[in-house]
Design a protein around this motif. Structure first.
Motif, PDB file in Angstrom:
ATOM      1  N   THR A 258     -10.969 -20.922  -4.138  1.00  0.00           N
ATOM      2  CA  THR A 258     -10.547 -20.153  -5.324  1.00  0.00           C
ATOM      3  C   THR A 258     -11.343 -18.857  -5.436  1.00  0.00           C
ATOM      4  O   THR A 258     -10.789 -17.780  -5.698  1.00  0.00           O
ATOM      5  CB  THR A 258     -10.729 -20.996  -6.590  1.00  0.00           C
ATOM      6  N   ASP A 262      -9.653 -15.042  -5.149  1.00  0.00           N
ATOM      7  CA  ASP A 262      -9.790 -14.034  -6.207  1.00  0.00           C
ATOM      8  C   ASP A 262     -10.377 -12.747  -5.643  1.00  0.00           C
ATOM      9  O   ASP A 262      -9.925 -11.639  -5.985  1.00  0.00           O
ATOM     10  CB  ASP A 262     -10.681 -14.575  -7.326  1.00  0.00           C
ATOM     11  N   ASN A 266      -8.258  -9.102  -5.300  1.00  0.00           N
ATOM     12  CA  ASN A 266      -8.772  -7.868  -5.914  1.00  0.00           C
ATOM     13  C   ASN A 266      -9.051  -6.796  -4.873  1.00  0.00           C
ATOM     14  O   ASN A 266      -9.078  -5.607  -5.200  1.00  0.00           O
ATOM     15  CB  ASN A 266     -10.040  -8.171  -6.700  1.00  0.00           C
TER      16      ASN A 266
END
Length: 611
Positions: A258, A262, A266
């Protein structure tokens, strides 16, 4: 157990690649896949050589700094300057140490002749008198030389005569004149004193340099490690689309998926994540509880498991502790290890405190097993006046009316259980990796060995009758033979399988018995340590009786302390090496463990280890 891994592949625009790598390194969870694109890059090779130089130099500097370097880091110093200064001091010290033996040799040579002034000798030569120095064997010395050449014996030693001649001109005695140092004895002694002072001063300067600059060079070494890791990642990258994008592959633990997703979302890069497959050479990250984690260092000594294998540490941990305690075999020694572990845990660096937890754990096992085996600092607990309820838990003496020692049979029983577990792990592991059909031979041997052991044990203790045990042996042997001789490889001809099965039978018959007998070392080492402890006890109290009440107790205490300290040290060495051998040889061989996995090493910022 082995942490599940995810395969990560991403494409990065070449102009953003450098910045992207820095962010990946700060994230610190991606294990970059190393690929071989050819010969090592020249820059990387230079970095590797420099890293080796820094490592050796830091180790030497730490010792020269008396293991107490200053904590200050001087930013103005360059790494090359530090290396050059260190080399200059070492060369200066080496030069002085090389000159000192020659100076001592010159002094030893001049001590024979005493302290005289060479200027006086030269003045006599200018006046027409030649002074020459000789040495010969006593039998070769001619007394006539005293009258003819003014020969003056100076010293007689070891059957040789040192003498000097004073003549108006040079003479030939048939002997080679000695060539003495050009300095007098007093000048040589003064030069030696000066040189020794220079050596001390250089050593002090080198020690002060190491104390002051150790942390600075250490910081440069840490930076170099980061540069090496970064360069390796760049070399393992692959350019695509004519260099427009760069492809990079890596691995991440499932727990960090996770977080990594992320980050990549980004970053705006293209990426793919998939589960690791059995055939993938995924890196290994072990995840165990607090007890098992202490023994991971032993697993790493042999080699990390393959991603498709089982982590051997959960089985290694209890058995190694049991083996260690059995080899020590003394409850008192276990208490000493516990106390020593707690004491050193407060004294040693943070990186070594974890090892002390292992020492304490092994001490606890030793204290418990030593009590069961009935030994406390070489004293037999079973022979003491202790409650019978406690004695019933002790395994001492012979089995019934036989000559078999209970502890020896216990060691063999532990070996049988250990190898049976290894064979079970092998069968299950091959089934997981290759399927049940491809592992019928392993299951056949497991059924044969475990089945025969269980049936024999039940028959021995009269749990089942002889007829039942006979039929059980026949059924177990028949079913096992199908897997061992007929279906050991379903892709081969049946006659080839029979031949391979016969060869496996020979190897098992010769190897398995030897493996089981190897566990007798547990009993032998424990017995030897207990006997040696008992000998020290007897010797100490014999001295006590002979020396009287005052000196007797003093010498008795010294012998007990020295003897048991020596015995503990030797027992600890044996109790570490031999259980390790039983694990690495007997267990790993029968479990099919290879230990060829790659350790999980995330690409991260290299940090200094805090002591």
């Amino acid at each position: 157990m082995i942490t599940k891994m995810k395969k990560l592949t991403f494409l990065v625009y070449h102009k953003e690649y450098e910045a992207f790598l820095e962010r990946i390194r700060e994230l610190g969870v991606v294990h970059i896949v190393e690929k071989q694109w050819g010969e090592m890059d020249d820059g990387l090779q230079q970095f590797m050589q420099k890293r080796s130089l820094y490592k050796n130099m830091l180790q030497a500097m730490y010792n020269l700094a008396e293991k107490q370097p200053e904590e200050t880091v001087y930013a103005g110093q360059s790494a090359d300057g530090l290396v050059q200064k260190y080399d200059d001091l070492q060369l200066q010290l080496q030069d002085l140490n090389q000159k000192l033996p020659q100076l001592n040799k010159d002094i030893a040579q001049m001590e024979v002749w005493g302290d005289f002034d060479w200027d006086s000798v030269n003045k006599l030569k200018e006046a027409g008198w030649h002074i020459q120095f000789y040495m010969c064997h006593e039998r070769d010395y001619n007394e006539a030389w005293t009258e003819e050449y003014n020969a003056i014996p100076v010293q007689e030693r070891g059957g040789y005569i040192n003498f000097v001649t004073v003549t108006p001109g040079a003479v030939e005695l048939g002997l080679e004149p000695l060539r003495l140092p050009a300095l007098s004895l007093s000048e040589l002694m003064a030069r030696k004193t000066e040189m020794e002072a220079q050596i001390v001063a250089t050593q002090d300067a080198l020690s002060a340099f190491c104390k002051a600059n150790y942390r600075t060079l250490e910081q440069y070494s840490i930076q170099l490690e980061g540069d090496i890791d970064l360069l390796k990642v760049k070399l393992n990258s692959e350019e695509k689309a004519e260099g427009a994008v760069v492809l990079l592959e890596g691995w991440i633990p499932v727990d960090n998926e996770t977080e990594v997703k992320d980050f990549l979302d980004n970053s705006g890069v293209y990426y793919e994540i998939r589960n690791a497959r059995k055939e993938d050479n995924a890196p290994i990250k072990l995840r165990n509880n607090a007890f098992t984690r202490m023994y991971e260092v032993l697993t790493k000594m042999y080699g990390m498991p393959d991603y498709a294998e089982f982590d051997p540490t959960p089985i290694l941990a209890p058995f190694f502790s049991l083996f260690f305690a059995f080899c020590m075999g003394d409850a008192g020694y276990g208490l000493v290890l516990i106390a020593l572990g707690f004491f050193l845990k407060k004294k040693l660096s943070k990186s070594l405190r974890g090892m002390m937890n292992l020492v304490i754990t092994l001490g606890i096992f030793t204290a418990v097993i030593g009590a069961v085996l009935g030994t406390f600092f070489g004293v037999s607990l079973f022979d003491l006046e202790i409650p019978a309820d406690l004695k019933q838990f002790m395994i001492v003496g012979k089995v019934g009316d036989t000559s078999y020692d209970k502890q020896m049979l216990l060691a063999l029983l532990i070996g049988v259980v250990h190898i049976c577990i290894a064979m079970t792990v092998k069968a299950v592991g091959q089934t997981v990796r290759f399927g049940f059909k491809e592992s019928l031979s392993a299951w056949g041997w497991l059924l044969l060995v475990v089945g025969f052991v269980c049936t024999g044990g039940l028959s021995f203790f009269k749990v089942i009758s002889e007829d039942v045990s006979t039929w059980a042996f026949i059924v177990i042997g028949g079913i096992s033979a199908i897997g061992i001789y007929l279906l050991n490889n379903i892709h081969r001809n049946v006659f080839v399988n029979v031949g391979a099965g016969l060869w496996d039978t020979y190897n098992m018959a010769t190897g398995l018995m030897g493996d089981i007998l190897s566990y007798i070392r547990l009993y032998a080492l424990g017995l030897a340590g207990g006997m040696l402890g008992g000998v020290f006890n007897q010797l100490a109290f014999m001295v006590n009786d002979a020396a009287g009440p005052a000196l007797g107790w003093l010498f008795c205490g010294l012998i007990l302390v020295f003897g048991h300290t020596l015995n503990i040290a030797m027992s600890c060495l044996s109790a570490f090496v031999h259980p390790l051998r039983l694990t690495f040889v007997e267990y790993f061989k029968n479990s099919g463990y290879e230990g060829k996995g790659e350790t999980y090493k995330p690409f991260t910022v290299v940090k200094k280890q805090i002591n």
